[in-house]
Design a protein around this motif. Structure first.
Motif, PDB file in Angstrom:
ATOM      1  N   THR A 207      42.684  52.034  43.859  1.00  0.00           N
ATOM      2  CA  THR A 207      41.753  52.602  44.804  1.00  0.00           C
ATOM      3  C   THR A 207      40.383  51.913  44.835  1.00  0.00           C
ATOM      4  OG1 THR A 207      40.802  53.943  42.838  1.00  0.00           O
ATOM      5  CG2 THR A 207      42.435  55.002  43.917  1.00  0.00           C
ATOM      6  N   ALA A 208      39.556  52.238  45.730  1.00  0.00           N
ATOM      7  CA  ALA A 208      38.223  51.712  46.093  1.00  0.00           C
ATOM      8  C   ALA A 208      37.144  52.707  46.040  1.00  0.00           C
ATOM      9  CB  ALA A 208      38.322  51.104  47.580  1.00  0.00           C
ATOM     10  N   ARG A 209      35.979  52.322  45.707  1.00  0.00           N
ATOM     11  CA  ARG A 209      34.804  53.152  45.660  1.00  0.00           C
ATOM     12  C   ARG A 209      33.733  52.441  46.277  1.00  0.00           C
ATOM     13  NH1 ARG A 209      30.602  53.650  42.194  1.00  0.00           N
ATOM     14  NH2 ARG A 209      31.428  51.928  40.565  1.00  0.00           N
ATOM     15  N   LEU A 210      33.118  53.270  47.148  1.00  0.00           N
ATOM     16  CA  LEU A 210      31.931  52.558  47.997  1.00  0.00           C
ATOM     17  C   LEU A 210      30.751  52.274  46.998  1.00  0.00           C
ATOM     18  CD1 LEU A 210      30.760  51.723  50.683  1.00  0.00           C
ATOM     19  CD2 LEU A 210      29.783  53.979  50.749  1.00  0.00           C
ATOM     20  N   THR A 211      30.022  50.843  46.949  1.00  0.00           N
ATOM     21  CA  THR A 211      28.986  50.803  45.956  1.00  0.00           C
ATOM     22  C   THR A 211      27.636  50.602  46.711  1.00  0.00           C
ATOM     23  OG1 THR A 211      29.592  48.682  45.762  1.00  0.00           O
ATOM     24  CG2 THR A 211      30.480  50.184  44.247  1.00  0.00           C
ATOM     25  N   GLY A 212      27.671  50.163  48.116  1.00  0.00           N
ATOM     26  CA  GLY A 212      26.580  49.978  48.761  1.00  0.00           C
ATOM     27  C   GLY A 212      26.833  49.829  50.191  1.00  0.00           C
ATOM     28  N   LEU A 213      25.815  50.153  51.007  1.00  0.00           N
ATOM     29  CA  LEU A 213      25.863  50.095  52.545  1.00  0.00           C
ATOM     30  C   LEU A 213      24.599  49.648  53.160  1.00  0.00           C
ATOM     31  CD1 LEU A 213      27.791  52.338  54.674  1.00  0.00           C
ATOM     32  CD2 LEU A 213      25.279  52.039  55.056  1.00  0.00           C
TER      33      LEU A 213
ATOM     34  N   THR B 200      33.910  48.476  45.248  1.00  0.00           N
ATOM     35  CA  THR B 200      34.703  47.978  44.052  1.00  0.00           C
ATOM     36  C   THR B 200      36.267  48.476  44.141  1.00  0.00           C
ATOM     37  OG1 THR B 200      34.218  50.028  42.713  1.00  0.00           O
ATOM     38  CG2 THR B 200      32.849  48.016  42.396  1.00  0.00           C
ATOM     39  N   PHE B 201      36.966  47.617  43.682  1.00  0.00           N
ATOM     40  CA  PHE B 201      38.330  47.917  43.442  1.00  0.00           C
ATOM     41  C   PHE B 201      38.589  48.458  42.117  1.00  0.00           C
ATOM     42  CE2 PHE B 201      38.888  44.969  47.004  1.00  0.00           C
ATOM     43  CZ  PHE B 201      39.272  45.762  48.112  1.00  0.00           C
ATOM     44  N   LEU B 202      39.391  49.587  41.923  1.00  0.00           N
ATOM     45  CA  LEU B 202      39.690  50.130  40.576  1.00  0.00           C
ATOM     46  C   LEU B 202      41.270  49.925  40.455  1.00  0.00           C
ATOM     47  CD1 LEU B 202      37.585  53.485  40.932  1.00  0.00           C
ATOM     48  CD2 LEU B 202      37.020  51.279  40.148  1.00  0.00           C
ATOM     49  N   ASN B 203      41.524  49.098  39.579  1.00  0.00           N
ATOM     50  CA  ASN B 203      43.004  48.618  39.478  1.00  0.00           C
ATOM     51  C   ASN B 203      43.673  49.355  38.372  1.00  0.00           C
ATOM     52  OD1 ASN B 203      43.041  46.414  41.104  1.00  0.00           O
ATOM     53  ND2 ASN B 203      41.622  45.314  39.951  1.00  0.00           N
ATOM     54  N   PRO B 204      45.009  49.493  38.544  1.00  0.00           N
ATOM     55  CA  PRO B 204      45.626  50.374  37.491  1.00  0.00           C
ATOM     56  C   PRO B 204      45.548  49.722  35.916  1.00  0.00           C
ATOM     57  CG  PRO B 204      47.240  49.293  38.729  1.00  0.00           C
ATOM     58  CD  PRO B 204      45.790  48.990  39.234  1.00  0.00           C
ATOM     59  N   PRO B 205      45.624  50.346  35.064  1.00  0.00           N
ATOM     60  CA  PRO B 205      45.393  49.981  33.709  1.00  0.00           C
ATOM     61  C   PRO B 205      46.527  48.748  33.304  1.00  0.00           C
ATOM     62  CG  PRO B 205      44.971  52.209  33.359  1.00  0.00           C
ATOM     63  CD  PRO B 205      45.599  52.061  34.802  1.00  0.00           C
ATOM     64  N   ASP B 206      47.885  49.079  33.818  1.00  0.00           N
ATOM     65  CA  ASP B 206      48.879  47.928  33.494  1.00  0.00           C
ATOM     66  C   ASP B 206      48.820  46.833  34.605  1.00  0.00           C
ATOM     67  OD1 ASP B 206      49.275  49.468  35.806  1.00  0.00           O
ATOM     68  OD2 ASP B 206      51.592  49.472  35.445  1.00  0.00           O
ATOM     69  N   ASP B 207      47.880  46.628  35.356  1.00  0.00           N
ATOM     70  CA  ASP B 207      47.703  45.780  36.284  1.00  0.00           C
ATOM     71  C   ASP B 207      46.195  45.497  36.695  1.00  0.00           C
ATOM     72  OD1 ASP B 207      48.255  43.644  37.881  1.00  0.00           O
ATOM     73  OD2 ASP B 207      49.134  44.430  39.523  1.00  0.00           O
ATOM     74  N   PRO B 208      45.200  45.132  35.650  1.00  0.00           N
ATOM     75  CA  PRO B 208      43.845  44.989  35.780  1.00  0.00           C
ATOM     76  C   PRO B 208      43.477  44.009  36.953  1.00  0.00           C
ATOM     77  CG  PRO B 208      44.407  44.228  33.523  1.00  0.00           C
ATOM     78  CD  PRO B 208      45.832  44.961  34.240  1.00  0.00           C
ATOM     79  N   TYR B 209      44.281  43.164  37.157  1.00  0.00           N
ATOM     80  CA  TYR B 209      43.924  41.984  37.858  1.00  0.00           C
ATOM     81  C   TYR B 209      44.485  41.981  39.407  1.00  0.00           C
ATOM     82  CZ  TYR B 209      41.862  40.375  33.651  1.00  0.00           C
ATOM     83  OH  TYR B 209      41.140  40.096  32.627  1.00  0.00           O
ATOM     84  N   HIS B 210      45.207  43.398  39.578  1.00  0.00           N
ATOM     85  CA  HIS B 210      45.796  43.337  40.881  1.00  0.00           C
ATOM     86  C   HIS B 210      45.076  42.951  42.277  1.00  0.00           C
ATOM     87  CE1 HIS B 210      49.252  44.967  43.382  1.00  0.00           C
ATOM     88  NE2 HIS B 210      48.200  45.286  44.205  1.00  0.00           N
ATOM     89  N   CYS B 211      43.697  43.673  42.106  1.00  0.00           N
ATOM     90  CA  CYS B 211      42.871  43.278  43.391  1.00  0.00           C
ATOM     91  C   CYS B 211      41.626  42.654  42.522  1.00  0.00           C
ATOM     92  CB  CYS B 211      42.600  44.663  43.806  1.00  0.00           C
ATOM     93  SG  CYS B 211      43.688  45.258  45.135  1.00  0.00           S
ATOM     94  N   PRO B 212      40.884  42.022  43.320  1.00  0.00           N
ATOM     95  CA  PRO B 212      39.724  41.396  42.913  1.00  0.00           C
ATOM     96  C   PRO B 212      38.406  42.553  42.594  1.00  0.00           C
ATOM     97  CG  PRO B 212      39.989  40.472  45.223  1.00  0.00           C
ATOM     98  CD  PRO B 212      41.236  41.577  44.848  1.00  0.00           C
ATOM     99  N   PRO B 213      37.462  42.053  41.951  1.00  0.00           N
ATOM    100  CA  PRO B 213      36.306  43.165  41.542  1.00  0.00           C
ATOM    101  C   PRO B 213      36.125  43.960  42.412  1.00  0.00           C
ATOM    102  CG  PRO B 213      36.095  41.015  40.498  1.00  0.00           C
ATOM    103  CD  PRO B 213      37.036  40.746  41.508  1.00  0.00           C
ATOM    104  N   GLY B 214      35.704  43.239  43.668  1.00  0.00           N
ATOM    105  CA  GLY B 214      35.205  44.206  44.961  1.00  0.00           C
ATOM    106  C   GLY B 214      35.337  43.241  46.313  1.00  0.00           C
TER     107      GLY B 214
ATOM    108  N   ALA C 232      34.766  39.599  46.417  1.00  0.00           N
ATOM    109  CA  ALA C 232      33.914  39.100  45.285  1.00  0.00           C
ATOM    110  C   ALA C 232      34.830  38.316  44.273  1.00  0.00           C
ATOM    111  CB  ALA C 232      33.298  40.570  44.598  1.00  0.00           C
ATOM    112  N   PRO C 233      34.449  37.264  43.958  1.00  0.00           N
ATOM    113  CA  PRO C 233      35.205  36.271  43.027  1.00  0.00           C
ATOM    114  C   PRO C 233      35.121  37.025  41.665  1.00  0.00           C
ATOM    115  CG  PRO C 233      33.034  35.233  43.340  1.00  0.00           C
ATOM    116  CD  PRO C 233      33.180  36.504  44.527  1.00  0.00           C
ATOM    117  N   PRO C 234      36.131  36.752  40.767  1.00  0.00           N
ATOM    118  CA  PRO C 234      35.908  37.125  39.438  1.00  0.00           C
ATOM    119  C   PRO C 234      34.675  36.160  38.757  1.00  0.00           C
ATOM    120  CG  PRO C 234      38.056  36.509  39.948  1.00  0.00           C
ATOM    121  CD  PRO C 234      37.410  36.393  40.997  1.00  0.00           C
ATOM    122  N   ALA C 235      34.170  36.757  37.586  1.00  0.00           N
ATOM    123  CA  ALA C 235      32.986  36.106  36.954  1.00  0.00           C
ATOM    124  C   ALA C 235      33.255  34.641  36.936  1.00  0.00           C
ATOM    125  CB  ALA C 235      32.513  36.768  35.776  1.00  0.00           C
ATOM    126  N   GLY C 236      32.483  33.795  37.146  1.00  0.00           N
ATOM    127  CA  GLY C 236      32.612  32.376  36.953  1.00  0.00           C
ATOM    128  C   GLY C 236      33.440  31.636  38.065  1.00  0.00           C
TER     129      GLY C 236
END
Length: 329
Positions: free
Chosen positions: A259-265, A277-291, A311-315
């Motif tokens: 699922t996705a949640r609006l964080t800024g506009l 932000t993308f909210l990934n399922p617990p069994d696949d936490p890296y399915h989508c990027p952070p946002g 948004a790239p993963p940290a680092g």
């Protein structure tokens, strides 16, 4: 007990700061003019004479405009302004590294001080800033909005979103700074449009679309403002057409537990920027990027083109690499 009286100069400084905090743009302009030479001296000491130091001071001015309400002691305005300049310069020095096109600091995200959205939203000066942005050329306005009012705001990220070289981002930002330095003082007496209504309308639209599949909202309920032949540019370079293609991706994601949640506009004339932000399922936490950041280009109030950047993963640096989940295979 004898109390030391303040000098007329200190009294004038206090008056200017307090007036600026109440939304008096003329007072802010005077305050900035008084202290600009000292701000530039700080930047020169850290970065050396040149355009980088001047850009840092212009960034600091925009930051100060948004955060002036946070200054509790008006007599401390000089060290406060110098500290803002110093922080921006130090961030540049820490993050400088060679980039392919030779633009120093192109991969440097704007510091937290460069994004004073939270403060601006609480202050009358915000309308003054937006009135100034509206007088920039559309291309210059877009890069300025992304740099100062979004999280994915490094030169490279802006370049990916706009589909332009990093060097072009740098030149357009430089132009925006120069133009705003002249525009803002000249429009201080003009009537400024209130952006609240537009922002509220666009915020509601974005939140509805990003959660439409999860909330069983039909496409027909939200596509009124979207061109049938709207061009959607995915981060991989893939192109699709129409809001329906975006819904198809969201349906695929939702089926896999994302699922996705609006964080800024940010909403401006002809341009709207979403962040989520993308909210990934617990069994696949890296399915989508952070946002992701969405750049919507509009004509006569109708969305004609959308560009998406993950948004790239940290680092990790920003990338156009195809990622699983947020778009069709």
């Amino acid at each position: 007990m004898l109390l030391e009286s303040r000098s007329p100069a200190v009294d004038e400084t206090v008056h200017l700061v307090r007036a600026a905090q109440q939304g008096d743009s003329d007072s802010f302009t005077q305050m900035f003019q008084i202290h600009y030479a000292g701000m530039l001296a700080v930047a020169y000491r850290l970065l050396g004479p040149g355009p980088d130091a001047e850009d840092a001071c212009q960034d600091a001015t925009i930051t100060a405009l948004g955060r002036i309400g946070e200054l509790r002691d008006p007599t401390a305005v000089r060290p406060w302004l110098h500290a803002i300049v110093r922080n921006i310069c130090l961030s540049i020095l820490r993050s400088r590294r060679p980039v392919p096109v030779g633009v120093a600091g192109a991969n440097l995200p704007a510091s937290a001080d460069d994004g004073p959205v939270a403060s601006i939203e609480r202050m009358a000066q915000r309308d003054w800033i937006w009135h100034g942005l509206k007088q920039l050329t559309p291309r210059t306005q877009t890069v300025a909005m992304l740099r100062y009012f979004s999280d994915n705001n490094s030169y490279e990220q802006i370049a990916l979103l706009c589909g332009i070289p990093v060097g072009t981002v740098a030149s357009r930002l430089s132009e925006a700074r120069r133009r705003l330095a002249h525009i803002l003082p000249s429009i201080q007496g003009e009537r400024h449009d209130d952006i609240d209504a537009l922002t509220t309308e666009r915020h509601e639209e974005a939140g509805t679309i990003l959660t439409a599949v999860a909330n069983d909202v039909p496409l027909s309920q939200v596509e009124r403002r979207w061109a049938k032949d709207m061009t959607m540019w995915w981060p991989s370079g893939r192109i699709s057409t129409g809001l329906g293609s975006v819904f198809a991706v969201m349906q695929n994601n939702y089926g896999q537990g994302v699922t996705a949640r609006l964080t800024g506009l940010v909403a401006g004339p002809g341009v709207t920027i979403w962040e989520n932000t993308f909210l990934n399922p617990p069994d696949d936490p890296y399915h989508c990027p952070p946002g992701a950041t969405w750049l919507l280009r509009e004509k006569d109030g109708v969305v004609q083109e959308v560009r998406l950047l993950y948004a790239p993963p940290a680092g990790e640096p920003p990338t156009q690499r195809e990622r699983p989940g947020p778009h069709p295979a």
